[in-house]
Scaffold this motif. Structure first.
Motif, PDB file in Angstrom:
ATOM      1  N   ALA A 110     -10.206 -16.919  -3.831  1.00  0.00           N
ATOM      2  CA  ALA A 110     -10.291 -15.776  -2.917  1.00  0.00           C
ATOM      3  C   ALA A 110     -10.212 -16.226  -1.465  1.00  0.00           C
ATOM      4  CB  ALA A 110     -11.594 -15.006  -3.160  1.00  0.00           C
ATOM      5  N   LEU A 111     -10.818 -17.368  -1.151  1.00  0.00           N
ATOM      6  CA  LEU A 111     -10.776 -17.871   0.222  1.00  0.00           C
ATOM      7  C   LEU A 111      -9.356 -18.252   0.614  1.00  0.00           C
ATOM      8  CD1 LEU A 111     -12.354 -18.742   2.761  1.00  0.00           C
ATOM      9  CD2 LEU A 111     -12.589 -21.014   1.712  1.00  0.00           C
ATOM     10  N   THR A 112      -8.640 -18.915  -0.286  1.00  0.00           N
ATOM     11  CA  THR A 112      -7.248 -19.264  -0.019  1.00  0.00           C
ATOM     12  C   THR A 112      -6.410 -18.011   0.204  1.00  0.00           C
ATOM     13  OG1 THR A 112      -7.419 -21.293  -1.329  1.00  0.00           O
ATOM     14  CG2 THR A 112      -5.211 -20.426  -0.947  1.00  0.00           C
ATOM     15  N   GLU A 113      -6.609 -17.009  -0.641  1.00  0.00           N
ATOM     16  CA  GLU A 113      -5.874 -15.752  -0.508  1.00  0.00           C
ATOM     17  C   GLU A 113      -6.218 -15.034   0.796  1.00  0.00           C
ATOM     18  OE1 GLU A 113      -3.638 -12.199  -1.871  1.00  0.00           O
ATOM     19  OE2 GLU A 113      -3.473 -14.392  -1.925  1.00  0.00           O
ATOM     20  N   TYR A 114      -7.500 -14.987   1.112  1.00  0.00           N
ATOM     21  CA  TYR A 114      -7.919 -14.304   2.340  1.00  0.00           C
ATOM     22  C   TYR A 114      -7.331 -14.987   3.573  1.00  0.00           C
ATOM     23  CZ  TYR A 114     -10.755 -11.873   5.781  1.00  0.00           C
ATOM     24  OH  TYR A 114     -11.154 -11.111   6.859  1.00  0.00           O
ATOM     25  N   ASN A 115      -7.405 -16.300   3.633  1.00  0.00           N
ATOM     26  CA  ASN A 115      -6.875 -17.024   4.794  1.00  0.00           C
ATOM     27  C   ASN A 115      -5.369 -16.816   4.944  1.00  0.00           C
ATOM     28  OD1 ASN A 115      -9.380 -18.031   5.491  1.00  0.00           O
ATOM     29  ND2 ASN A 115      -9.122 -19.937   4.361  1.00  0.00           N
TER      30      ASN A 115
ATOM     31  N   LEU B  25       0.899  -3.042   7.386  1.00  0.00           N
ATOM     32  CA  LEU B  25      -0.534  -3.282   7.598  1.00  0.00           C
ATOM     33  C   LEU B  25      -1.431  -2.676   6.519  1.00  0.00           C
ATOM     34  CD1 LEU B  25      -1.065  -3.035  11.474  1.00  0.00           C
ATOM     35  CD2 LEU B  25      -1.297  -5.043  10.000  1.00  0.00           C
ATOM     36  N   PRO B  26      -1.192  -1.440   6.057  1.00  0.00           N
ATOM     37  CA  PRO B  26      -2.083  -0.894   5.016  1.00  0.00           C
ATOM     38  C   PRO B  26      -2.173  -1.775   3.774  1.00  0.00           C
ATOM     39  CG  PRO B  26      -0.771   0.860   5.989  1.00  0.00           C
ATOM     40  CD  PRO B  26      -0.223  -0.432   6.526  1.00  0.00           C
ATOM     41  N   GLU B  27      -1.055  -2.333   3.353  1.00  0.00           N
ATOM     42  CA  GLU B  27      -1.080  -3.192   2.182  1.00  0.00           C
ATOM     43  C   GLU B  27      -1.898  -4.460   2.444  1.00  0.00           C
ATOM     44  OE1 GLU B  27       1.903  -5.850  -0.660  1.00  0.00           O
ATOM     45  OE2 GLU B  27       2.744  -4.534   0.871  1.00  0.00           O
ATOM     46  N   PHE B  28      -1.696  -5.064   3.621  1.00  0.00           N
ATOM     47  CA  PHE B  28      -2.449  -6.264   3.954  1.00  0.00           C
ATOM     48  C   PHE B  28      -3.936  -5.954   4.077  1.00  0.00           C
ATOM     49  CE2 PHE B  28       1.682  -8.037   5.011  1.00  0.00           C
ATOM     50  CZ  PHE B  28       1.537  -9.354   4.597  1.00  0.00           C
ATOM     51  N   ASN B  29      -4.266  -4.815   4.657  1.00  0.00           N
ATOM     52  CA  ASN B  29      -5.676  -4.436   4.784  1.00  0.00           C
ATOM     53  C   ASN B  29      -6.338  -4.277   3.424  1.00  0.00           C
ATOM     54  OD1 ASN B  29      -5.703  -4.444   7.577  1.00  0.00           O
ATOM     55  ND2 ASN B  29      -5.197  -2.275   7.756  1.00  0.00           N
ATOM     56  N   ALA B  30      -5.639  -3.641   2.489  1.00  0.00           N
ATOM     57  CA  ALA B  30      -6.205  -3.433   1.155  1.00  0.00           C
ATOM     58  C   ALA B  30      -6.435  -4.762   0.446  1.00  0.00           C
ATOM     59  CB  ALA B  30      -5.274  -2.543   0.341  1.00  0.00           C
ATOM     60  N   ARG B  31      -5.476  -5.656   0.534  1.00  0.00           N
ATOM     61  CA  ARG B  31      -5.618  -6.945  -0.140  1.00  0.00           C
ATOM     62  C   ARG B  31      -6.675  -7.817   0.527  1.00  0.00           C
ATOM     63  NH1 ARG B  31       0.490  -8.932  -0.481  1.00  0.00           N
ATOM     64  NH2 ARG B  31      -0.475 -10.747  -1.484  1.00  0.00           N
TER      65      ARG B  31
ATOM     66  N   VAL C 243     -15.574  -3.329  -1.093  1.00  0.00           N
ATOM     67  CA  VAL C 243     -14.172  -3.084  -0.715  1.00  0.00           C
ATOM     68  C   VAL C 243     -14.071  -1.821   0.135  1.00  0.00           C
ATOM     69  CG1 VAL C 243     -11.888  -2.468  -1.583  1.00  0.00           C
ATOM     70  CG2 VAL C 243     -13.173  -4.315  -2.669  1.00  0.00           C
ATOM     71  N   GLU C 244     -14.711  -0.736  -0.296  1.00  0.00           N
ATOM     72  CA  GLU C 244     -14.644   0.521   0.454  1.00  0.00           C
ATOM     73  C   GLU C 244     -15.262   0.375   1.835  1.00  0.00           C
ATOM     74  OE1 GLU C 244     -13.009   3.239  -0.293  1.00  0.00           O
ATOM     75  OE2 GLU C 244     -12.290   2.150  -2.059  1.00  0.00           O
ATOM     76  N   GLN C 245     -16.344  -0.359   1.934  1.00  0.00           N
ATOM     77  CA  GLN C 245     -16.999  -0.540   3.232  1.00  0.00           C
ATOM     78  C   GLN C 245     -16.175  -1.426   4.162  1.00  0.00           C
ATOM     79  OE1 GLN C 245     -20.904  -1.917   2.039  1.00  0.00           O
ATOM     80  NE2 GLN C 245     -21.676   0.169   1.770  1.00  0.00           N
ATOM     81  N   LEU C 246     -15.482  -2.407   3.591  1.00  0.00           N
ATOM     82  CA  LEU C 246     -14.594  -3.234   4.410  1.00  0.00           C
ATOM     83  C   LEU C 246     -13.391  -2.421   4.896  1.00  0.00           C
ATOM     84  CD1 LEU C 246     -14.632  -6.594   2.398  1.00  0.00           C
ATOM     85  CD2 LEU C 246     -15.591  -6.192   4.665  1.00  0.00           C
ATOM     86  N   LEU C 247     -12.866  -1.556   4.039  1.00  0.00           N
ATOM     87  CA  LEU C 247     -11.745  -0.696   4.453  1.00  0.00           C
ATOM     88  C   LEU C 247     -12.179   0.247   5.567  1.00  0.00           C
ATOM     89  CD1 LEU C 247     -10.184   0.150   0.972  1.00  0.00           C
ATOM     90  CD2 LEU C 247      -9.138  -1.225   2.776  1.00  0.00           C
TER      91      LEU C 247
END
Length: 367
Positions: free
Chosen positions: A150-155, A178-184, A242-246
Motif C-alpha cells: 500500500a505504501l508503494t502504491e500510495y507513493n 484527478l477523481p480517479e487518482f483521489n479514489a485510489r 476511505v470516505e473520510q479521506l475522500l
C-alpha cells in the motif's frame, strides 16, 4: 532469527568479502570511514531492500563498477535461507530467496527482520514529521507485507497526482484524471492509517515502559498518532476511513489547484511526542530526546518480537559513543536475547559483549 554469513561483491568499499557472524553479539571495530557501517547497511538491505543512506541502488555500488552483490545465509522460522540481491547501475535489481526469484522486495521481510539504530536516530524526536513517518514506514514494511504494498502504491499515486497538479494549468485535460487518482489514493491511504494507528498504539505502551526504565521512573513518555483531521477514529473500518479521506480531499481541492501541491492525505502523518506533558520537540532537553529515541527503537524491537515470535537482528551503529554512561548501560542491559551487531572505534568499552565475535575492519577488509 540470525544471519550466519554475509558475502559482498563490489558493495560500497568492499571488493570481495565473506564474513561469518556469531549468533549472539558481534562487535565491529575500526576507525571512521573504513567500512563498519557498510556491513550493517548490507544486513539491513537483506531484510527490506531499502537503505537509510542511499537514494538509488547505484550509490551502493563500488566506485568504478556497474554491479554489486549482497548474499546472506540466514536462519529464520526454524529453517535455512539463502538470500541473493544483485544491484545494477542501469537496470532493475534482482532478488532471489533459495534460488527462487522474489516477486517483490517485501518478500525479504518474511525471511529477515532488523532494527537499525544510528546516531542520526538520536534526534528522531527533534526532527520534523518526515523522520517519524519514515520510522513507522520502515518498521511496518518489515512486519506487514500489505502495508509495504500500500505504501508503494500510495507513493506512486502521490507522485502522479503532484505532476498533474503542477502541469494542469498548461494542460487542463490532465485535471479530468484527478477523481480517479483521489479514489485510489484514499483506498491506499486507508490501509496506511489502519496499520499506523495500531502500530502507534503498541509503540506508545512499549516506549513508555522503556523510557520510564531509562529515566529511573522520573519521566513519563506519551505518544499519539496524528493523521488527516477528517479521520475521527483511525481504528475505524477501512471503508469508513476511505470516505473520510475522500471528504478531506474535496475540502482541499481548490487549495490544491491553487498551490499545485498535494495537500490532503496520510503523507503528512506524524507521531506527537510528549515528555512529562510537554511537547518533546519544543521543550525537551537533549538528554530527554535521546532517551525517547532509545525508547522508540527498543519498542520497535519488542513489537517485532510480539508479532512474529522472533527477535529481529539488532544493529547499533556507533550509537554508544553518542550516549552518556547511564544510557550506555541501559542499552547494553536491554539488548540481550537475540543477535546483535555493534560498531565502535574501541572495543574495550563494551565489556562482556566482546565475548561474542569481534571483527576488525580496515579499508574495506574484515578480519
Amino acid at each position: 532469527m540470525r544471519i550466519d554469513r554475509l558475502t559482498l561483491q563490489n558493495f560500497r568499499n568492499y571488493t570481495e568479502q565473506s564474513v561469518e557472524f556469531a549468533p549472539d553479539s558481534n562487535v565491529i571495530v575500526g576507525e571512521n570511514a573504513q567500512g563498519k557501517t557498510n556491513l550493517l547497511e548490507a544486513v539491513v538491505f537483506l531484510s527490506c531492500a531499502r537503505s537509510a543512506r542511499a537514494r538509488v541502488d547505484r550509490e551502493m555500488i563500488r566506485f568504478g563498477d556497474t554491479a554489486a552483490r549482497i548474499q546472506g545465509e540466514i536462519f529464520s522460522r526454524e529453517r535455512e535461507f539463502d538470500v541473493d540481491v544483485e544491484l545494477f547501475a542501469g537496470k532493475r535489481r534482482k532478488i532471489s530467496i533459495n534460488k527462487v526469484p522474489a516477486k517483490r522486495a517485501g518478500d525479504l521481510s518474511g525471511v529477515l527482520g532488523t532494527v537499525f539504530f544510528c546516531p542520526e536516530d538520536l534526534m528522531l524526536i527533534r526532527e520534523g514529521a518526515a523522520a517519524r513517518r519514515r520510522f513507522m514506514d520502515q518498521s511496518l514494511c518489515q512486519l506487514r507485507p500489505r502495508y509495504a504494498a500500500a505504501l508503494t502504491e500510495y507513493n506512486r499515486l502521490y507522485e502522479h497526482k503532484t505532476r498533474i497538479l503542477r502541469d494542469g494549468a498548461e494542460h487542463p485535460a490532465l485535471l479530468d484524471t484527478l477523481p480517479e487518482f483521489n479514489a485510489r489514493m484514499a483506498a491506499a491511504g486507508a490501509v496506511l492509517i489502519h496499520y499506523r494507528a495500531r502500530f502507534c498504539g503498541r509503540l506508545a505502551e512499549y516506549a513508555a515502559a522503556a523510557h520510564s526504565e531509562c529515566s529511573g521512573g522520573k519521566e513519563t513518555l506519551t505518544l499519539r498518532y496524528q493523521t488527516v483531521k477528517s479521520v475521527e477514529d483511525p481504528f475505524a473500518e477501512q471503508g469508513v476511513l476511505v470516505e473520510q479521506l475522500l471528504a478531506h480531499q474535496r475540502e482541499h481541492a481548490q487549495a490544491e489547484l491553487a498551490s499545485r501541491l498535494c495537500l490532503s492525505g496520510p503523507h503528512k502523518d506524524d507521531i506527537e511526542v510528549e515528555i512529562g506533558g510537554e511537547n518533546a520537540r519544543q521543550f525537551s532537553s537533549q538528554g530527554q530526546t535521546r532517551t525517547a529515541a532509545l525508547a522508540f527503537k527498543l519498542a520497535e524491537r519488542d513489537i517485532y518480537k510480539e508479532i512474529t515470535g522472533q527477535s529481529p537482528v539488532l544493529l547499533l551503529d556507533d550509537v554508544l559513543s553518542e550516549l552518556d554512561p547511564r544510557r550506555q548501560e541501559f542499552v547494553l542491559n536491554r539488548i540481550g536475547g537475540g543477535q546483535v551487531f555493534i560498531t565502535c572505534c574501541e572495543e574495550d568499552r563494551l565489556g562482556t559483549l566482546t565475548a561474542g565475535r569481534v571483527l576488525h575492519v580496515e579499508n574495506g577488509e574484515v578480519r
